[in-house]
Design a protein around this motif. Structure first.
Motif, PDB file in Angstrom:
ATOM      1  N   LEU A   1      11.468  11.131 -12.086  1.00 48.93           N
ATOM      2  CA  LEU A   1      10.145  10.628 -11.684  1.00 48.93           C
ATOM      3  C   LEU A   1       9.733   9.410 -12.522  1.00 48.93           C
ATOM      4  N   GLN A   2      10.059   9.483 -13.824  1.00 47.32           N
ATOM      5  CA  GLN A   2       9.708   8.352 -14.700  1.00 47.32           C
ATOM      6  C   GLN A   2      10.465   7.086 -14.266  1.00 47.32           C
ATOM      7  N   ASN A   3      11.750   7.254 -13.952  1.00 43.09           N
ATOM      8  CA  ASN A   3      12.551   6.112 -13.491  1.00 43.09           C
ATOM      9  C   ASN A   3      12.006   5.558 -12.157  1.00 43.09           C
ATOM     10  N   GLU A   4      11.607   6.490 -11.296  1.00 42.52           N
ATOM     11  CA  GLU A   4      11.090   6.048  -9.981  1.00 42.52           C
ATOM     12  C   GLU A   4       9.767   5.338 -10.136  1.00 42.52           C
ATOM     13  N   VAL A   5       8.904   5.789 -11.052  1.00 39.66           N
ATOM     14  CA  VAL A   5       7.618   5.126 -11.274  1.00 39.66           C
ATOM     15  C   VAL A   5       7.830   3.694 -11.745  1.00 39.66           C
ATOM     16  N   VAL A   6       8.816   3.527 -12.670  1.00 41.25           N
ATOM     17  CA  VAL A   6       9.135   2.181 -13.169  1.00 41.25           C
ATOM     18  C   VAL A   6       9.660   1.309 -12.027  1.00 41.25           C
ATOM     19  N   SER A   7      10.570   1.891 -11.231  1.00 42.10           N
ATOM     20  CA  SER A   7      11.151   1.162 -10.102  1.00 42.10           C
ATOM     21  C   SER A   7      10.089   0.780  -9.082  1.00 42.10           C
ATOM     22  N   LEU A   8       9.162   1.720  -8.814  1.00 42.93           N
ATOM     23  CA  LEU A   8       8.106   1.445  -7.843  1.00 42.93           C
ATOM     24  C   LEU A   8       7.147   0.371  -8.354  1.00 42.93           C
ATOM     25  N   ALA A   9       6.911   0.381  -9.651  1.00 48.10           N
ATOM     26  CA  ALA A   9       6.035  -0.638 -10.231  1.00 48.10           C
ATOM     27  C   ALA A   9       6.631  -2.031 -10.035  1.00 48.10           C
ATOM     28  N   LYS A  10       7.942  -2.128 -10.265  1.00 50.68           N
ATOM     29  CA  LYS A  10       8.629  -3.406 -10.064  1.00 50.68           C
ATOM     30  C   LYS A  10       8.594  -3.794  -8.584  1.00 50.68           C
TER      31      LYS A  10
ATOM     32  N   ASP B   1       0.824  -1.208   0.000  1.00 50.11           N
ATOM     33  CA  ASP B   1       0.000   0.000   0.000  1.00 50.11           C
ATOM     34  C   ASP B   1       0.864   1.266   0.000  1.00 50.11           C
ATOM     35  N   GLN B   2       1.960   1.220   0.777  1.00 51.34           N
ATOM     36  CA  GLN B   2       2.862   2.378   0.817  1.00 51.34           C
ATOM     37  C   GLN B   2       3.496   2.626  -0.547  1.00 51.34           C
ATOM     38  N   VAL B   3       3.946   1.567  -1.212  1.00 56.29           N
ATOM     39  CA  VAL B   3       4.560   1.703  -2.539  1.00 56.29           C
ATOM     40  C   VAL B   3       3.529   2.179  -3.544  1.00 56.29           C
ATOM     41  N   ARG B   4       2.311   1.643  -3.427  1.00 52.76           N
ATOM     42  CA  ARG B   4       1.251   2.040  -4.351  1.00 52.76           C
ATOM     43  C   ARG B   4       0.916   3.526  -4.191  1.00 52.76           C
TER      44      ARG B   4
ATOM     45  N   GLU C   1       3.771  -7.667  -4.008  1.00 52.36           N
ATOM     46  CA  GLU C   1       2.510  -8.389  -4.179  1.00 52.36           C
ATOM     47  C   GLU C   1       2.749  -9.898  -4.255  1.00 52.36           C
ATOM     48  N   ASP C   2       3.890 -10.280  -4.860  1.00 54.84           N
ATOM     49  CA  ASP C   2       4.255 -11.704  -4.871  1.00 54.84           C
ATOM     50  C   ASP C   2       4.487 -12.204  -3.440  1.00 54.84           C
ATOM     51  N   VAL C   3       5.109 -11.350  -2.637  1.00 59.47           N
ATOM     52  CA  VAL C   3       5.339 -11.703  -1.231  1.00 59.47           C
ATOM     53  C   VAL C   3       3.999 -11.889  -0.512  1.00 59.47           C
ATOM     54  N   VAL C   4       3.059 -10.980  -0.775  1.00 57.00           N
ATOM     55  CA  VAL C   4       1.743 -11.070  -0.156  1.00 57.00           C
ATOM     56  C   VAL C   4       1.055 -12.383  -0.533  1.00 57.00           C
TER      57      VAL C   4
END
Length: 247
Positions: free
Chosen positions: A100-109, A73-76, A115-118
């Motif tokens: 910001l574009q690089n961070e958005v990509v990084s955050l998506a990953k 949730d925090q990353v989202r 989510e896999d951990v969840v």
């Protein structure tokens, strides 16, 4: 020692009552419910320990899931804020835009990984919950078996105790009318001879040790007065003479 022949005969009644009391004590100690309850209690203790461990694991996994979901949730939320800045473009330099574009990509990953951990934690929690349910069922079943075995043991014990009480009362009545010196000798011998202090002399055989008397001892008993308390030379028990003694 001398004692009336009738008192010596009644000594066999006391002996029979004592034998029955010994049999009942053995029966009480040997009730199958004792071993059954020992086994059930051991199994129940083990299953309860396993249940506590499973409940602890399920609780820990549930907290782990909550933490993992919070991380997602925090990353989202952070990704959403970055995306909002990108979409507005207000006050964003070309350099900031690239960052910001690089961070958005990084955050998506990062979000995907979290989510896999969840999902992994959810699967483990489901397995833990199923194990808790299974162990709870086993514990409940065993508790029922323990209660049933306990009830059966208590019923059997009560039945034996009732018979012991009756025989003990009957014994007290007989002993109350017996010569004290004869009873003292009987009790002394009984303590040394495995619970049998007096035995019937039947067909020249001692029913205490099951040995036949030799002729010398037979003649000695023949010569003894009827009120004389005689004892078997081999086992030392009081020999009670009856019409079937063969003497």
């Amino acid at each position: 020692m001398n004692a009336e022949p009738a008192d010596q005969i009644r000594l066999l009644d006391v002996q029979n009552l004592d034998v029955r009391l010994s049999q009942l004590a053995h029966k009480l100690n040997s009730l199958p419910e004792h071993a059954e309850l020992d086994a059930l209690t051991k199994d129940l203790t083990q299953q309860r320990d396993l249940l506590v461990a499973a409940q602890t694991q399920a609780s820990d996994t549930a907290r782990e899931q909550t933490k993992a979901e919070q991380d997602v949730d925090q990353v989202r939320q952070r990704a959403a804020r970055d995306q909002q800045r990108l979409d507005s473009g207000v006050g964003v330099s070309a350099r900031d835009l690239a960052n910001l574009q690089n961070e958005v990509v990084s955050l998506a990953k990062r979000q995907g990984d979290l989510e896999d951990v969840v999902l992994d934690v959810m699967e483990r929690l489901e397995a833990s919950t199923e194990r808790v349910a299974a162990l709870t069922g086993r514990v409940t079943a065993l508790e029922g078996e323990v209660a049933d075995a306990t009830a059966r043991r208590e019923a059997a014990t009560a039945e034996i105790d009732a018979e012991v009480a009756k025989i003990t009362k009957d014994r007290e009545v007989v002993v109350g009318s017996m010569p004290t010196d004869l009873m003292a000798l009987y009790e002394k011998i009984r303590a040394k001879q495995g619970g049998v202090g007096a035995a019937r002399l039947y067909q020249r055989r001692c029913e205490g040790c099951r040995l036949e008397l030799d002729m010398a001892e037979v003649n000695e008993i023949k010569a003894a007065a009827r009120d004389q308390v005689v004892r078997h030379e081999n086992c030392g028990r009081i020999l009670v003479r009856t019409a079937d003694s063969g003497i």
